[in-house]
Write a protein that holds these residues in place. Structure first.
Motif, PDB file in Angstrom:
ATOM      1  N   ALA A 115      -4.366 -43.479  26.055  1.00 13.03           N
ATOM      2  CA  ALA A 115      -3.892 -43.341  27.431  1.00 13.03           C
ATOM      3  C   ALA A 115      -3.166 -42.020  27.628  1.00 13.03           C
ATOM      4  N   GLY A 116      -2.362 -41.639  26.646  1.00 13.97           N
ATOM      5  CA  GLY A 116      -1.672 -40.354  26.728  1.00 13.97           C
ATOM      6  C   GLY A 116      -2.646 -39.193  26.803  1.00 13.97           C
ATOM      7  N   VAL A 117      -3.715 -39.263  26.006  1.00 18.61           N
ATOM      8  CA  VAL A 117      -4.734 -38.218  26.047  1.00 18.61           C
ATOM      9  C   VAL A 117      -5.392 -38.178  27.428  1.00 18.61           C
ATOM     10  N   GLY A 118      -5.726 -39.344  27.970  1.00 18.76           N
ATOM     11  CA  GLY A 118      -6.373 -39.388  29.278  1.00 18.76           C
ATOM     12  C   GLY A 118      -5.526 -38.776  30.381  1.00 18.76           C
ATOM     13  N   VAL A 119      -4.234 -39.102  30.396  1.00 19.37           N
ATOM     14  CA  VAL A 119      -3.331 -38.551  31.408  1.00 19.37           C
ATOM     15  C   VAL A 119      -3.197 -37.039  31.247  1.00 19.37           C
ATOM     16  N   LEU A 120      -3.041 -36.579  30.009  1.00 19.30           N
ATOM     17  CA  LEU A 120      -2.893 -35.140  29.769  1.00 19.30           C
ATOM     18  C   LEU A 120      -4.169 -34.372  30.115  1.00 19.30           C
ATOM     19  N   VAL A 121      -5.324 -34.964  29.855  1.00 16.18           N
ATOM     20  CA  VAL A 121      -6.587 -34.313  30.217  1.00 16.18           C
ATOM     21  C   VAL A 121      -6.628 -34.055  31.721  1.00 16.18           C
ATOM     22  N   TYR A 122      -6.255 -35.062  32.500  1.00 19.85           N
ATOM     23  CA  TYR A 122      -6.280 -34.896  33.958  1.00 19.85           C
ATOM     24  C   TYR A 122      -5.261 -33.853  34.415  1.00 19.85           C
ATOM     25  N   ILE A 123      -4.070 -33.899  33.840  1.00 17.51           N
ATOM     26  CA  ILE A 123      -3.025 -32.938  34.230  1.00 17.51           C
ATOM     27  C   ILE A 123      -3.464 -31.510  33.938  1.00 17.51           C
ATOM     28  N   ILE A 124      -4.051 -31.271  32.750  1.00 19.68           N
ATOM     29  CA  ILE A 124      -4.487 -29.921  32.385  1.00 19.68           C
ATOM     30  C   ILE A 124      -5.653 -29.483  33.255  1.00 19.68           C
ATOM     31  N   ARG A 125      -6.596 -30.383  33.507  1.00 21.16           N
ATOM     32  CA  ARG A 125      -7.739 -30.030  34.354  1.00 21.16           C
ATOM     33  C   ARG A 125      -7.302 -29.683  35.772  1.00 21.16           C
ATOM     34  N   THR A 126      -6.339 -30.405  36.294  1.00 23.53           N
ATOM     35  CA  THR A 126      -5.965 -30.254  37.696  1.00 23.53           C
ATOM     36  C   THR A 126      -4.931 -29.160  37.916  1.00 23.53           C
ATOM     37  N   TRP A 127      -3.913 -29.113  37.075  1.00 24.12           N
ATOM     38  CA  TRP A 127      -2.813 -28.172  37.305  1.00 24.12           C
ATOM     39  C   TRP A 127      -2.601 -27.172  36.167  1.00 24.12           C
ATOM     40  N   GLY A 128      -3.321 -27.315  35.086  1.00 23.85           N
ATOM     41  CA  GLY A 128      -3.153 -26.417  33.953  1.00 23.85           C
ATOM     42  C   GLY A 128      -3.963 -25.149  34.085  1.00 23.85           C
ATOM     43  N   GLY A 129      -3.934 -24.338  33.057  1.00 27.68           N
ATOM     44  CA  GLY A 129      -4.620 -23.059  33.079  1.00 27.68           C
ATOM     45  C   GLY A 129      -6.037 -23.100  32.541  1.00 27.68           C
ATOM     46  N   TYR A 130      -6.494 -24.249  32.049  1.00 27.82           N
ATOM     47  CA  TYR A 130      -7.833 -24.370  31.479  1.00 27.82           C
ATOM     48  C   TYR A 130      -8.632 -25.432  32.236  1.00 27.82           C
ATOM     49  N   PRO A 131      -9.950 -25.221  32.407  1.00 28.63           N
ATOM     50  CA  PRO A 131     -10.758 -26.195  33.147  1.00 28.63           C
ATOM     51  C   PRO A 131     -10.805 -27.566  32.487  1.00 28.63           C
ATOM     52  N   ASP A 132     -10.931 -27.585  31.153  1.00 29.56           N
ATOM     53  CA  ASP A 132     -10.951 -28.855  30.434  1.00 29.56           C
ATOM     54  C   ASP A 132      -9.763 -28.891  29.480  1.00 29.56           C
ATOM     55  N   GLY A 133      -9.230 -30.083  29.233  1.00 30.79           N
ATOM     56  CA  GLY A 133      -8.014 -30.158  28.448  1.00 30.79           C
ATOM     57  C   GLY A 133      -8.053 -31.136  27.304  1.00 30.79           C
ATOM     58  N   VAL A 134      -9.256 -31.542  26.876  1.00 27.25           N
ATOM     59  CA  VAL A 134      -9.355 -32.564  25.836  1.00 27.25           C
ATOM     60  C   VAL A 134      -8.698 -32.101  24.538  1.00 27.25           C
ATOM     61  N   ALA A 135      -8.994 -30.882  24.099  1.00 25.41           N
ATOM     62  CA  ALA A 135      -8.457 -30.398  22.823  1.00 25.41           C
ATOM     63  C   ALA A 135      -6.938 -30.312  22.863  1.00 25.41           C
ATOM     64  N   PHE A 136      -6.387 -29.715  23.924  1.00 20.21           N
ATOM     65  CA  PHE A 136      -4.929 -29.603  24.041  1.00 20.21           C
ATOM     66  C   PHE A 136      -4.282 -30.979  24.129  1.00 20.21           C
ATOM     67  N   ALA A 137      -4.890 -31.885  24.885  1.00 16.01           N
ATOM     68  CA  ALA A 137      -4.328 -33.220  25.041  1.00 16.01           C
ATOM     69  C   ALA A 137      -4.283 -33.964  23.713  1.00 16.01           C
ATOM     70  N   VAL A 138      -5.343 -33.848  22.925  1.00  9.96           N
ATOM     71  CA  VAL A 138      -5.393 -34.528  21.624  1.00  9.96           C
ATOM     72  C   VAL A 138      -4.317 -33.979  20.689  1.00  9.96           C
ATOM     73  N   LEU A 139      -4.174 -32.653  20.635  1.00  9.09           N
ATOM     74  CA  LEU A 139      -3.180 -32.063  19.740  1.00  9.09           C
ATOM     75  C   LEU A 139      -1.755 -32.439  20.160  1.00  9.09           C
ATOM     76  N   LEU A 140      -1.491 -32.490  21.456  1.00  7.28           N
ATOM     77  CA  LEU A 140      -0.164 -32.900  21.920  1.00  7.28           C
ATOM     78  C   LEU A 140       0.117 -34.354  21.552  1.00  7.28           C
ATOM     79  N   MET A 141      -0.883 -35.206  21.673  1.00 12.28           N
ATOM     80  CA  MET A 141      -0.685 -36.619  21.321  1.00 12.28           C
ATOM     81  C   MET A 141      -0.637 -36.818  19.815  1.00 12.28           C
ATOM     82  N   ASN A 142      -1.262 -35.925  19.038  1.00 11.31           N
ATOM     83  CA  ASN A 142      -1.102 -35.988  17.577  1.00 11.31           C
ATOM     84  C   ASN A 142       0.355 -35.882  17.182  1.00 11.31           C
ATOM     85  N   LEU A 143       1.117 -35.064  17.929  1.00  8.40           N
ATOM     86  CA  LEU A 143       2.553 -34.947  17.679  1.00  8.40           C
ATOM     87  C   LEU A 143       3.283 -36.258  17.946  1.00  8.40           C
ATOM     88  N   CYS A 144       2.762 -37.031  18.881  1.00 10.65           N
ATOM     89  CA  CYS A 144       3.430 -38.281  19.281  1.00 10.65           C
ATOM     90  C   CYS A 144       3.007 -39.478  18.447  1.00 10.65           C
TER      91      CYS A 144
END
Length: 343
Positions: free
Chosen positions: A288-317
């Protein structure tokens, strides 16, 4: 006097590391075939080249660490990392970009921490993020479907010749992100290759990876918890934030499910048993954390897709998620959190 026989039960499971890794690689086959059908031979060349690089780099690091090379190469983990990276990279990425991505994944994403089972981050996503940040132009050069011949593609990969200008196109996520004036209908009408949802090309690719992911669940290689958590959270947040089909649209829930690396991430990345959460509830929260972060990065972040960044951030959690969601051991009380005064 005869020695006593060992009578304790010893369960012997079938999901050994090598078998699991080979099944994961096999489950990627539908996605690889669809990518090859749409974009040509580049995907197959990337798969072979990435696999060779991964095995060679892993062997070199194992030799430097004085570890048995053949034993660790046979577990298939390096091969799976190579396959996932080859499928995530653009089909006609230069050979050196694949070399950098795979090399970083094996060395800094896996072996630096001691090898398989010790890495806190997903190795494939480490390699992907490194080249995405370092070489953004090469990482966004996706060809138009059914336009690149086999020999032309090989020349592009190995730098023998450059393809003509205009051979690549913006993805649906790229176009949606930079769109400021067109409605969704106008944007899609302007580029028929986008299809109805995530793009005629990427829609089929995501459906192919969905098929492979369902195969892994059927074979009990992965559980359904993390994929459901990611896809469910991505669907819910995109539905709540969906503001219609105007020029300021963030995309419909179906668009976000069938575009980018959504299905590859849901079934092949967030299900990594090493860098993800381990309990069933933890897997749901992790996804769920990955899914939310993917949407946030896609919509308001600097990259079109955010799967890789979202996964690495959730790896920390993941360690914290596991700490608060570990199940009660049979015969014991629920573990207490925190500490008592004087301890």
């Amino acid at each position: 006097m005869a020695l006593p026989r060992i009578t304790s039960p010893h369960a012997k499971g079938s999901n050994r590391t090598q078998r699991v890794m080979l099944l994961v690689a096999a489950a990627c086959a539908p996605g690889a075939l669809v990518l090859t059908w749409l974009f040509g031979i580049g995907t197959l060349v990337n798969l072979v080249w990435a696999s060779v690089v991964a095995l060679a780099v892993e062997a070199a690091i194992l030799a430097a660490r004085q570890r048995p090379i053949a034993f660790f190469l046979k577990d298939g983990s390096a091969l799976v990392t190579a396959v996932l990276l080859a499928l995530a990279l653009p089909p006609y990425a230069p050979w050196w970009l694949t070399l950098v991505a795979v090399g970083f994944a094996i060395v800094f994403g896996k072996q630096l921490y001691g090898g398989l089972g010790q890495n806190p981050f997903n190795p494939a996503m480490i390699g992907y993020v490194v080249v995405l940040i370092s070489f953004p132009i090469e990482m966004t050069s996706w060809p138009k479907p059914h336009t690149v011949g086999a020999w032309d593609g090989i020349q592009q990969i190995f730098g023998l010749a450059a393809l003509p200008d205009g051979w690549s196109q913006a993805t649906a996520l790229d176009s949606l992100k930079i769109n400021k004036s067109l409605t969704m209908d106008e944007l899609w009408a302007q580029n028929p290759a986008f299809g109805e949802f995530g793009g005629k090309a990427v829609e089929w690719v995501n459906l192919a990876f969905l098929l492979g992911g369902l195969f892994l669940i059927y074979k009990k290689v992965i559980s359904w918890h993390a994929p459901l958590g990611m896809l469910g959270a991505l669907f819910v947040i995109s539905l709540l934030c969906w503001n219609g089909s105007g020029s300021d649209s963030n995309g419909s829930p179906l668009f976000h499910l069938l575009t980018g690396a959504t299905m590859l991430g849901a079934f092949f990345i967030v299900t990594d048993p090493v860098s993800g959460a381990t309990s069933n509830l933890g897997r749901i929260l992790f996804g769920a954390g990955v899914g939310v972060l993917v949407y946030i990065i896609r919509t308001w972040g600097g990259y079109p897709d955010g799967v890789a960044f979202a996964v690495l951030l959730m790896n920390l959690c993941a360690p914290t998620i596991d700490y608060y969601t570990r199940p009660r051991t049979y015969g014991h009380r629920k573990p207490e959190r925190g500490f008592k005064l004087g301890e």
